[in-house]
Scaffold this active site. Sequence first.
Site, PDB file in Angstrom:
ATOM      1  N   ASP A   1       4.684-114.620 -74.301  1.00 26.38           N
ATOM      2  CA  ASP A   1       3.366-114.681 -73.674  1.00 26.38           C
ATOM      3  C   ASP A   1       3.161-113.336 -72.966  1.00 26.38           C
ATOM      4  O   ASP A   1       4.116-112.601 -72.702  1.00 26.38           O
ATOM      5  CB  ASP A   1       3.244-115.874 -72.718  1.00 26.38           C
TER       6      ASP A   1
HETATM    7  C1  BGC Z   1      -2.041-116.759 -72.163  1.00 30.14           C
HETATM    8  C2  BGC Z   1      -1.882-116.847 -73.668  1.00 30.14           C
HETATM    9  C3  BGC Z   1      -2.757-115.820 -74.329  1.00 30.14           C
HETATM   10  C4  BGC Z   1      -2.367-114.451 -73.812  1.00 30.14           C
HETATM   11  C5  BGC Z   1      -3.156-113.317 -74.433  1.00 30.14           C
HETATM   12  C6  BGC Z   1      -1.892-115.344 -71.628  1.00 30.14           C
HETATM   13  O1  BGC Z   1      -2.390-115.264 -70.336  1.00 30.14           O
HETATM   14  O2  BGC Z   1      -1.129-117.614 -71.528  1.00 30.14           O
HETATM   15  O3  BGC Z   1      -2.199-118.144 -74.102  1.00 30.14           O
HETATM   16  O4  BGC Z   1      -2.641-115.922 -75.712  1.00 30.14           O
HETATM   17  O5  BGC Z   1      -2.586-114.420 -72.420  1.00 30.14           O
HETATM   18  O6  BGC Z   1      -4.459-113.292 -73.977  1.00 30.14           O
END
Ligand code: BGC
Length: 734
Positions: free
Chosen positions: A254
């Site tokens: 993540d």
């Molecule tokens: C989220 C993810 C997301 C990523 C990219 C993170 O804050 O938890 O689900 O895909 O950001 O935007």
Amino acid sequence: MNIERSKTADRDRKGTKTADKDRRTAAEELMKKLTLDEKIGMVHGAQLFQTAGAERLGIPPLKMSDGPMGVRQEFHPASWVPVGNSDDAVSYLPCNSALAASWNRELAAATGSVLGEEARGRGKDVILGPGINIKRSPLCGRNFEYFSEDPYLTKELAAPFIQGVQKWDVAACVKHFAANNQETERLWVDVEVDEKALREIYLPAFYDALKRGGSHTIMAAYNRLNGDHCYYQHHLLDEILDSEWGYDGVVISDWGGVHDTALAAESRLDIEMSVTDNFDDYYLADPLKERIEKGEISEQELDEKVVRILMLLSRLHMLGKEPRKSGSYNTPEHRQSALDTARESVVLLKNENRVLPLAAEQVEKLLVIGENADCTHADGGGSAEIKALYEITPLLGIKSLLGGNTEVRYVPGYVRDEEQTEKETGDVNWQETSLEDGGGRMRERAGAADEAVLRKREALRKEAAELAARYEHVVFVGGLNHEYDSEGRDRADMKLPYDQDLLIREILQANPNAVIVLMGGSPVEMEDWIRDTKTLVWCWYAGMEGGRALAEVLFGKVNPSGKLPETFYKKHTDCSAHAVGEFPGDAKVRYKEGVFVGYRYNDTFGVEPRFCFGHGLSYTTFAYSNPEVKWKEGRYEVTCDLENTGTRAGKETVQVYLAPAERAEDEPVQQLRGFEKIELEPGEKKQVRILAEPLKMESAGYSAWEAEQDAAVPGMTEVRIGASSRDIRLTVRI
Ligand code: BGC
């Protein structure tokens, strides 16, 4: 899946295995030609949503985008400032909760396919979705992105969704692995969950997403799991994902979820992504290179990652001259698909005296109250935000359905808190600072809004109630918005914001036939007024056509067929995560409720929900008869007759719950193991056939662990066939 289909799938799998072997050999050869720098470039973000490729060898970078309600707008490579062109507007799809409420596998496949085609159309290689975390508590801010509290329902929809995406030579990235069920302290919180709950509640949908859905990538969650962060958690990534499940796809962190070079390098994680622009400083960038050069980390670790990434590129036809699908976005078919799903996602929770549907021809004047009638939601909620090509609000849907001969008057009825309005107009994208404050927090419990706001709301309430008394037909559309259903923030309770309880009470006093519609990604408290309302319609963030679909349901052009994919509690403290476990915990959160999540807890321990899992009414009625159950090739073959006994065509989701005749203490009284959605004309009768999985789900994927536990499984099982978890119409013992 029927038996014939599963035999074909077996044959296909054998073919795929040979192809995978060749793919691996080719990837290994190609990897050997790469320099250390080139390899390093492939395992970390070189832009906010992109890795580096190796042009010299024709290896393109991997381009990613969020997900899952559509393809997100373009940002500048190194800053969270939107590019701002008009060419990144897209189809806005119903959120996963809405999709789950349809209980329709075909719609899941179609929605995935739209997402995949649009992602490819926008030039993406990986779409960061679907989110398949279990809704453990109604307060989790990201629940709208997730499907259900139930692993079976989640996996049944997620697998076809992923297959739909990947038809387009785009990888799905199923997320967030695993046990990422809250936003508060999401970067650091340590989730303590026992093996049984992990295997039976939190992992089955992931297993199926990879095995049956074939998701080419998976996102490691931010949180810790039983002590260690998910980006390197040994049990999760090495023992389960890699060894047990034999996964050979790519694991992506993540954004900002990695905290150590050696741990990340030596784990099953393949790509580190983050939210900051110091790309060379990422743990798997220069720091990794230095450690490899000093001999502190073996280059083999890196090579393995690169091989898997090359295999992914090959799967997506990104290497060589193989033709690759080009995709497309904003097609009329995509809008139709969004509408089809939105129609089946609306849940009719209450309809006394058949107040609904309203007869469009007889409505000369209509009063519509509530900010959500006139509000768009696509561009909120966090990383799931969408720059929608358009979004039909309920008010627009209603007016376009009724036409010019009906006088529709709209009043807002309530306003938001001033402070929120300011925050919304701020120009810094929240994601830039999303690693601060532990990555997420709990909302403050709503105190009284400031005097001016309160006075304004009082005036709006008075206006709405006075008008409601004068109109025969009134529709209120309220509920939540992405101030509440939002990444990075859990709700403090389930209360309706902006004094809506007061407003609804006053509307119902003025006009007891007023139709109450609520919108949101997770349930709200209704105890203040639920007994006084004859109607209650629940709609989710249902995509660009959501307002049209809602209007069609209200005016009977569409017969509602949505069913709740989660329990609607009377108050959040009834939910097991709060009553037995902890939420959001304090640095550590103990899932003391074990497998007793959602209805599993309520049904076992006698908790009365406001609306139970699986509940949803129709404008027609269905009669169930003639049940039969046979044990066939590892499944229960459940058949029964279903008859439409009303006067309208309609769809019913027949649900199968299995109940062990002798329940062990740590087993729920019943669990969903099968369902089918059937369409019937008035008076029509059909035989329904459902292949229900046994209680020990094959897809729980814990064969070794299960074998040890299995000895104790009792022989006798009650098969319950019903219209919801609490409306069981037929039972058979087998
Ligand atoms: C989220 C993810 C997301 C990523 C990219 C993170 O804050 O938890 O689900 O895909 O950001 O935007």
